[in-house]
Design a protein around this motif. Sequence first.
Motif, PDB file in Angstrom:
ATOM      1  N   GLN A 149       0.906  -0.829   0.085  1.00  0.00           N
ATOM      2  CA  GLN A 149       0.296   0.059  -0.006  1.00  0.00           C
ATOM      3  C   GLN A 149       0.588   1.411  -0.096  1.00  0.00           C
ATOM      4  O   GLN A 149       0.245   2.577  -0.436  1.00  0.00           O
ATOM      5  CB  GLN A 149      -0.738  -0.394   1.069  1.00  0.00           C
ATOM      6  N   ALA A 181      -5.307  -5.292  -8.298  1.00  0.00           N
ATOM      7  CA  ALA A 181      -5.963  -4.493  -7.572  1.00  0.00           C
ATOM      8  C   ALA A 181      -5.699  -2.702  -6.953  1.00  0.00           C
ATOM      9  O   ALA A 181      -6.571  -2.125  -6.785  1.00  0.00           O
ATOM     10  CB  ALA A 181      -6.806  -4.838  -6.216  1.00  0.00           C
ATOM     11  N   LEU A 182      -4.897  -3.502  -5.938  1.00  0.00           N
ATOM     12  CA  LEU A 182      -4.113  -2.289  -4.972  1.00  0.00           C
ATOM     13  C   LEU A 182      -3.923  -1.287  -6.308  1.00  0.00           C
ATOM     14  O   LEU A 182      -4.026  -0.017  -6.401  1.00  0.00           O
ATOM     15  CB  LEU A 182      -3.091  -2.824  -4.192  1.00  0.00           C
ATOM     16  N   ASN A 184      -4.672  -0.378  -8.984  1.00  0.00           N
ATOM     17  CA  ASN A 184      -5.976  -0.175  -9.646  1.00  0.00           C
ATOM     18  C   ASN A 184      -6.059   1.127  -8.606  1.00  0.00           C
ATOM     19  O   ASN A 184      -7.360   2.188  -9.001  1.00  0.00           O
ATOM     20  CB  ASN A 184      -6.738  -0.559 -10.066  1.00  0.00           C
ATOM     21  N   ASP A 185      -7.013   0.997  -7.167  1.00  0.00           N
ATOM     22  CA  ASP A 185      -7.715   1.699  -6.280  1.00  0.00           C
ATOM     23  C   ASP A 185      -6.091   3.093  -5.996  1.00  0.00           C
ATOM     24  O   ASP A 185      -7.514   3.585  -5.609  1.00  0.00           O
ATOM     25  CB  ASP A 185      -7.518   0.727  -5.291  1.00  0.00           C
ATOM     26  N   LEU A 186      -5.236   2.269  -6.176  1.00  0.00           N
ATOM     27  CA  LEU A 186      -3.820   3.633  -5.635  1.00  0.00           C
ATOM     28  C   LEU A 186      -3.985   4.566  -6.476  1.00  0.00           C
ATOM     29  O   LEU A 186      -2.741   5.254  -6.154  1.00  0.00           O
ATOM     30  CB  LEU A 186      -3.036   2.770  -4.581  1.00  0.00           C
ATOM     31  N   GLY A 192      -7.225   7.006 -14.049  1.00  0.00           N
ATOM     32  CA  GLY A 192      -7.087   5.841 -13.449  1.00  0.00           C
ATOM     33  C   GLY A 192      -5.411   5.339 -13.836  1.00  0.00           C
ATOM     34  O   GLY A 192      -4.830   5.555 -14.167  1.00  0.00           O
TER      35      GLY A 192
END
Length: 203
Positions: A149, A181-182, A184-186, A192
């Motif tokens: 993260q 997934a991280l 893309n989320d971060l 995007g």
Amino acid sequence: LFLTYLRREERTHNVALIPSCASQLQKLLSSMKYFANALPDGEPSENCGHVFVLHCGADGIATDGVLINNGDQDSNVVKVVDDSSKIQRYEAGKSNDAMSVFKSFLDTGAEHFQGEKSTFRRGKPLLSFDPTSFFGPDVDSEKKMSVFQEMIPYAYSIADNFGVDVAICIPEEETFSSVEALRNDLCPFSGGSFWMLSESQKA
């Protein structure tokens, strides 16, 4: 679907076929330590690189710089290997503070390749590493995820500030899916993680 195609190429680590442009980190909340250099308005710089998440090891791909585990234990020191290879090699060992290893590699590699041409005729020089090979014995699953993260925003900041591409290589399937997934989320950009594509290409 063009976006599906790009993601498939990431899974098969065929980075040469993916448009080389993209990514840095607007570090989401200024109150968090690794979001200190947030991008204004969440927009990439003109020369921003891309952050790849690849389902493979870091060795054996066409990369300009790669971080390799040299077998040392509890070592945060990143060493530059001086050889005649087309690929600039960096080495470090397992560490209970793996994030310091990743930062050192990305900082050193990005400074070296900033403004340089890719040895492999890519759009931008590529820095690659497998973070899972550097976690020390005291790093549990929860700690690894917290490192990811922190690491992904840092990779975005490097890509944006230095104009290089970064490949985070994850050989293990489940971890790869989580890190993808991280990523893309971060992603700090309003468009995007594949912000460089048009809406029709993403459809």
